[in-house]
Design an enzyme around this catalytic site. Structure first.
Site, mmCIF file in Angstrom:
data_model
loop_
_atom_site.group_PDB
_atom_site.id
_atom_site.type_symbol
_atom_site.label_atom_id
_atom_site.label_comp_id
_atom_site.label_asym_id
_atom_site.label_seq_id
_atom_site.Cartn_x
_atom_site.Cartn_y
_atom_site.Cartn_z
ATOM 1 N N LYS A 59 0.833 -1.207 0.000
ATOM 2 C CA LYS A 59 0.000 0.000 0.000
ATOM 3 C C LYS A 59 0.869 1.259 0.000
ATOM 4 O O LYS A 59 0.629 2.194 -0.775
ATOM 5 C CB LYS A 59 -0.917 0.003 1.234
ATOM 6 C CG LYS A 59 -2.006 -1.052 1.203
ATOM 7 C CD LYS A 59 -2.795 -1.046 2.509
ATOM 8 C CE LYS A 59 -3.865 -2.124 2.517
ATOM 9 N NZ LYS A 59 -4.608 -2.129 3.798
ATOM 10 N N SER A 75 -0.591 0.673 6.080
ATOM 11 C CA SER A 75 -0.820 -0.204 7.230
ATOM 12 C C SER A 75 -1.772 -1.328 6.855
ATOM 13 O O SER A 75 -2.586 -1.200 5.934
ATOM 14 C CB SER A 75 -1.388 0.592 8.420
ATOM 15 O OG SER A 75 -2.656 1.115 8.105
ATOM 16 N N ASP A 76 -1.644 -2.422 7.570
ATOM 17 C CA ASP A 76 -2.564 -3.541 7.389
ATOM 18 C C ASP A 76 -2.534 -4.389 8.647
ATOM 19 O O ASP A 76 -1.621 -4.273 9.464
ATOM 20 C CB ASP A 76 -2.195 -4.386 6.165
ATOM 21 C CG ASP A 76 -3.416 -5.126 5.613
ATOM 22 O OD1 ASP A 76 -3.688 -6.245 6.090
ATOM 23 O OD2 ASP A 76 -4.100 -4.588 4.742
ATOM 24 N N GLN A 77 -3.536 -5.232 8.783
ATOM 25 C CA GLN A 77 -3.650 -6.063 9.980
ATOM 26 C C GLN A 77 -4.148 -7.449 9.595
ATOM 27 O O GLN A 77 -5.029 -7.588 8.736
ATOM 28 C CB GLN A 77 -4.631 -5.432 10.967
ATOM 29 C CG GLN A 77 -4.744 -6.175 12.297
ATOM 30 C CD GLN A 77 -5.845 -5.577 13.170
ATOM 31 O OE1 GLN A 77 -7.016 -5.656 12.834
ATOM 32 N NE2 GLN A 77 -5.457 -4.958 14.284
#
Length: 199
Positions: A59, A75-77
């Site tokens: 991203k 960001s990612d989770q």
């Protein structure tokens, strides 16, 4: 003058966290196919941490390529139970299955964040939170999902900690920002070190 700061996300919640922290930035959604990136990683047996970090970096890099000179936050989770990575439930039956699987167990939220400039990743970080769900009876799960309705389909774990989902848990170990998917404390520290914000 400091180069513009960009959040590579369309999430209103993540924008709110950044605004509340007093950051001046613009939000630009990353144009990536998350599932296409994620699928081969999972087939290769990549760890939940690695999957979250690859997505966060993808991203940041994609938006950074479009906005040269800017500092871009990606960001990612992921949510994992052991080596099993969960995805958002598509149906209420999926949501019920998620909660049955998580009942009585401790699962982990893996929140990754990356900074990119001119298409290069210059910093990355992964924070963790561990959440222990109470032993939930099938009847309770059914009643809970009946009350929360389609909201259960909006999160990977089929729960919202800011709402009735908090009733599902016996213990939570981790900071709020990691739990919601944008580890603000390490991000702010890195922005101070880069001279982006006042230190």
């Amino acid at each position: 003058m400091t180069a513009p700061l960009i959040l590579a996300s369309s999430s209103p919640f993540r924008r709110m966290l950044m605004q509340n922290a007093g950051l001046h930035f613009q939000a630009v959604a990353a144009e990536i196919d998350e599932r296409a990136i994620e699928a081969p990683l999972e087939q290769e047996g990549a760890s939940p941490d690695a999957v979250a970090l690859v997505l966060a970096k993808a991203k940041a890099k994609e938006v950074s390529d479009r906005f040269p000179g800017s500092l871009v936050i990606g960001s990612d989770q992921t949510m994992s139970l052991g080596d099993q990575v969960f995805h958002k439930p598509k149906t209420m039956a999926d949501a019920e299955s998620h909660l049955r699987t998580l009942s009585g167990k401790t699962h982990r939220l893996n929140s990754a964040i990356a900074l990119a400039r001119n298409g290069d990743i210059i910093w990355e970080h992964v924070s963790h939170a561990e959440l222990t769900m109470r032993d939930l009876s099938p009847d309770f799960i059914h009643r809970h999902l009946s009350r929360v309705g389609d909201k259960a389909l909006s999160s990977v774990g089929a729960y919202q900690l800011e709402g009735e989902g908090i009733q599902l848990f016996s213990n939570i170990d981790g900071d709020y920002f990691t739990i919601v998917g944008l580890p603000m404390l390490p991000l702010l520290q890195q922005l101070r070190e880069l001279g982006v914000i006042d230190g």
